[in-house]
Design a protein around this motif. Structure first.
Motif, short mmCIF file in Angstrom:
data_model
loop_
_atom_site.label_atom_id
_atom_site.label_comp_id
_atom_site.label_asym_id
_atom_site.label_seq_id
_atom_site.Cartn_x
_atom_site.Cartn_y
_atom_site.Cartn_z
N THR A 125 0.85 -1.18 0.00
CA THR A 125 0.00 0.00 0.00
C THR A 125 0.89 1.23 0.00
O THR A 125 1.82 1.33 0.80
CB THR A 125 -0.89 0.02 1.26
N LYS A 126 0.62 2.16 -0.92
CA LYS A 126 1.34 3.43 -0.97
C LYS A 126 0.33 4.54 -0.78
O LYS A 126 -0.76 4.49 -1.34
CB LYS A 126 2.05 3.60 -2.31
N LYS A 127 0.72 5.56 -0.01
CA LYS A 127 -0.19 6.66 0.30
C LYS A 127 0.47 7.99 -0.09
O LYS A 127 1.62 8.24 0.29
CB LYS A 127 -0.52 6.65 1.79
N TYR A 128 -0.26 8.81 -0.85
CA TYR A 128 0.22 10.12 -1.27
C TYR A 128 -0.82 11.16 -0.87
O TYR A 128 -1.94 11.12 -1.36
CB TYR A 128 0.45 10.17 -2.79
N GLU A 129 -0.43 12.08 0.01
CA GLU A 129 -1.35 13.10 0.49
C GLU A 129 -1.14 14.39 -0.27
O GLU A 129 -0.01 14.77 -0.58
CB GLU A 129 -1.16 13.31 1.98
N GLY A 130 -2.23 15.11 -0.54
CA GLY A 130 -2.16 16.36 -1.28
C GLY A 130 -2.20 16.10 -2.77
O GLY A 130 -2.29 14.96 -3.24
N PHE A 131 -2.14 17.17 -3.55
CA PHE A 131 -2.21 17.07 -5.01
C PHE A 131 -0.93 16.43 -5.55
O PHE A 131 0.18 16.85 -5.22
CB PHE A 131 -2.42 18.44 -5.63
N ILE A 132 -1.07 15.42 -6.38
CA ILE A 132 0.06 14.73 -7.01
C ILE A 132 -0.13 14.81 -8.52
O ILE A 132 -1.12 14.31 -9.04
CB ILE A 132 0.13 13.24 -6.59
N PRO A 133 0.81 15.44 -9.24
CA PRO A 133 0.69 15.47 -10.70
C PRO A 133 0.77 14.06 -11.28
O PRO A 133 1.41 13.17 -10.72
CB PRO A 133 1.90 16.30 -11.15
N ASN A 134 0.12 13.87 -12.41
CA ASN A 134 0.04 12.54 -13.01
C ASN A 134 1.41 12.03 -13.45
O ASN A 134 1.65 10.83 -13.44
CB ASN A 134 -0.94 12.55 -14.19
N GLU A 135 2.32 12.92 -13.83
CA GLU A 135 3.66 12.50 -14.24
C GLU A 135 4.38 11.78 -13.10
O GLU A 135 5.10 10.82 -13.31
CB GLU A 135 4.50 13.71 -14.69
N VAL A 136 4.19 12.26 -11.87
CA VAL A 136 4.79 11.63 -10.70
C VAL A 136 4.13 10.27 -10.45
O VAL A 136 4.81 9.28 -10.16
CB VAL A 136 4.66 12.54 -9.46
N LEU A 137 2.82 10.21 -10.57
CA LEU A 137 2.10 8.95 -10.33
C LEU A 137 2.49 7.86 -11.32
O LEU A 137 2.52 6.69 -10.96
CB LEU A 137 0.60 9.18 -10.38
N LYS A 138 2.78 8.22 -12.57
CA LYS A 138 3.17 7.22 -13.57
C LYS A 138 4.37 6.41 -13.09
O LYS A 138 4.42 5.21 -13.23
CB LYS A 138 3.50 7.89 -14.89
N TYR A 139 5.34 7.10 -12.49
CA TYR A 139 6.54 6.40 -12.00
C TYR A 139 6.26 5.61 -10.74
O TYR A 139 6.83 4.55 -10.53
CB TYR A 139 7.66 7.42 -11.78
N GLU A 140 5.38 6.10 -9.91
CA GLU A 140 5.06 5.41 -8.66
C GLU A 140 4.25 4.14 -8.92
O GLU A 140 4.39 3.15 -8.20
CB GLU A 140 4.29 6.33 -7.71
#
Length: 143
Positions: A125-140
């Motif tokens: 499980t990975k948790k990201y709080e606040g706004f995350i741009p999609n470019e960052v999410l692609k790598y995650e």
């Protein structure tokens, strides 16, 4: 006369023994009933909290767990501006996600900041709080 008293006392002793054996028998029945009642209470009650095509959240005895075989993205939002932008960002890049507004799941994932993205795999499980741009999410998501 002695024999009469002896016979009478034996009768009394015999009657008292029968009474105690009945009590012991009734106490053992009560014990069995109590054990059966406790066994009924221990039964597991599973209920579904949220169900999606590849993800099911269930609750059993006040414990939440999930079943999944694929990677899933959960988006916890409220009505703030960043939540709407996060939703648009994920939709814009055609990322599949589940928008969740469930109080039990908010408590389970300890959501305090909106938007929050949770990425669930079978074992992580990975948790990201606040706004995350999609470019960052692609790598995650690839990890």
């Amino acid at each position: 006369m002695r024999y009469i008293l002896l016979i009478f006392s034996l009768l009394l002793i015999g009657c008292n023994n029968q009474t105690t054996s009945k009590k012991a028998h009734s106490e053992s029945n009560e014990t069995v009933s109590l054990i059966e009642t406790q066994a009924i209470i221990v039964k597991k009650q599973t209920k579904t909290i949220a169900k999606f095509p590849n993800l099911i959240f269930k609750e059993e005895n006040n414990t939440i767990f999930y079943e999944t075989n694929t990677t899933n993205i959960l988006l916890f939002t409220n009505d703030n501006k960043l939540s709407l932008i996060q939703k648009e960002e994920l939709t814009k890049y055609k990322t599949d996600f589940y928008s969740i507004n469930n109080d039990k799941l908010k408590k389970y994932f300890k959501i305090n900041i909106f938007p929050t993205i949770i990425i669930l795999d079978k074992n992580s499980t990975k948790k990201y709080e606040g706004f995350i741009p999609n470019e960052v999410l692609k790598y995650e998501i690839k990890d």
